[in-house]
Design an enzyme around this catalytic site. Sequence first.
Site, PDB file in Angstrom:
ATOM      1  N   ARG A 184       0.824  -1.204   0.000  1.00 60.42           N
ATOM      2  CA  ARG A 184       0.000   0.000   0.000  1.00 60.42           C
ATOM      3  C   ARG A 184       0.865   1.265   0.000  1.00 60.42           C
ATOM      4  O   ARG A 184       1.733   1.439   0.866  1.00 60.42           O
ATOM      5  CB  ARG A 184      -0.912  -0.005   1.234  1.00 60.42           C
ATOM      6  N   GLU A 201     -12.627 -21.862  27.700  1.00 64.96           N
ATOM      7  CA  GLU A 201     -11.769 -22.567  28.641  1.00 64.96           C
ATOM      8  C   GLU A 201     -11.371 -21.685  29.823  1.00 64.96           C
ATOM      9  O   GLU A 201     -10.279 -21.806  30.375  1.00 64.96           O
ATOM     10  CB  GLU A 201     -10.511 -23.124  27.946  1.00 64.96           C
TER      11      GLU A 201
END
Length: 386
Positions: A273, A368
């Site tokens: 870019r 978890e």
Amino acid sequence: MTEIFTNFDLTDEQSMIRGSVREFALEVVAPGAREADENAALNVQAWQGMADLGLPGLPFAEKWGGAGLDNLSYIIAVEEISRVCGSTGLTLAAHVSLGTWPIHEWGDDALKEKYLPGLCSGKDMGAYGLTEPGAGSDSAGTLTTAVEDGDSYVVNGAKCFITNAHHAKAFIITAQTDKTMNAKGIVAMVADRDCDGFAIEKGEAKLGMRGSDWGNLVFKDCRLPKNHVLGPPGEGFSTFMKTLEGGRISIGALSLGIAQGAYDNALAYAKERQQFGKPLIEHQAVAFKLAEMHTELQASRHLVYHAARLKDAAKPYGAAASAAKLHASEMAMKVTYEAIQILGGNGYSREYPVERMYRDAKLGTIGEGTSEIQKLILSRHLEREL
């Protein structure tokens, strides 16, 4: 992916696994990642491909149909799959760490013979039923009951947010046999999707991990044989807590992979870019972001791999697993955020995968055990060290 500081003393076999899974992830998993997310549907082709590679049985004994490899090799596989699709990485992680490992670790031979060959081959899928509408972080507060009746337990209750629910054959669930015994009264057991009195309901729409299936489990007078109980009497709570410890290493690897994928995209974009007459990476503001992202990734990789190696060495790994999951999941939120910043408007668009990776990364700070629970676990370890 940049190869700076990424060897981590892997064996030749572990490096080979990384290479083969990376190639598979790029060729098979990545092309279907966006569609799986948009359709909120499991990438069946990816699962079948992982089964063909032997990934569902990677860390399990050859006697039961597994590959007989180490836990770190499995963790590397989760990382590489998650690098292109967090949903597919989660499908694999939940199957191995939560849905299969407890049977391999605590099931008797009859139970192993019944389930492990199918689970290790990927013909069948595993799932884990712990969370309930009123018991999330308070896992000892389970309300699902298992009443002894002859040679069986009669189970009643409900579980929610269960990964792989609609595709799983075997479900590791928790239930309370005696409320007066608190955690000592909890058992962990295997439920088969075909048993009477067991139903699977559709899960809610999700923020991220939309290509990972989930649903709710309902038990109404579901009868499970006593040999489906995992671990010794009175140790059910300990059994599933140990399961979660291993699962935390998986979530650390999952988060690590998602973050690495976002970093890869941001780095490539910054090199291509052009802004103000030069590539973005030549602008210090962007270059510094990438440097910090890279450093955080390496730190997380050290923590995750260390926890996996402790488990492979049969050494205590609970604290290391919590630290790895905590750092990697919070790091993934930061890295995916910065990846979107580097891509700007394109990063906010669904035409680029960093938007999906940002949404997927959030699961790592919850699954978890939340980040707050990991801090609680670690603080208790520190108290014992003083």
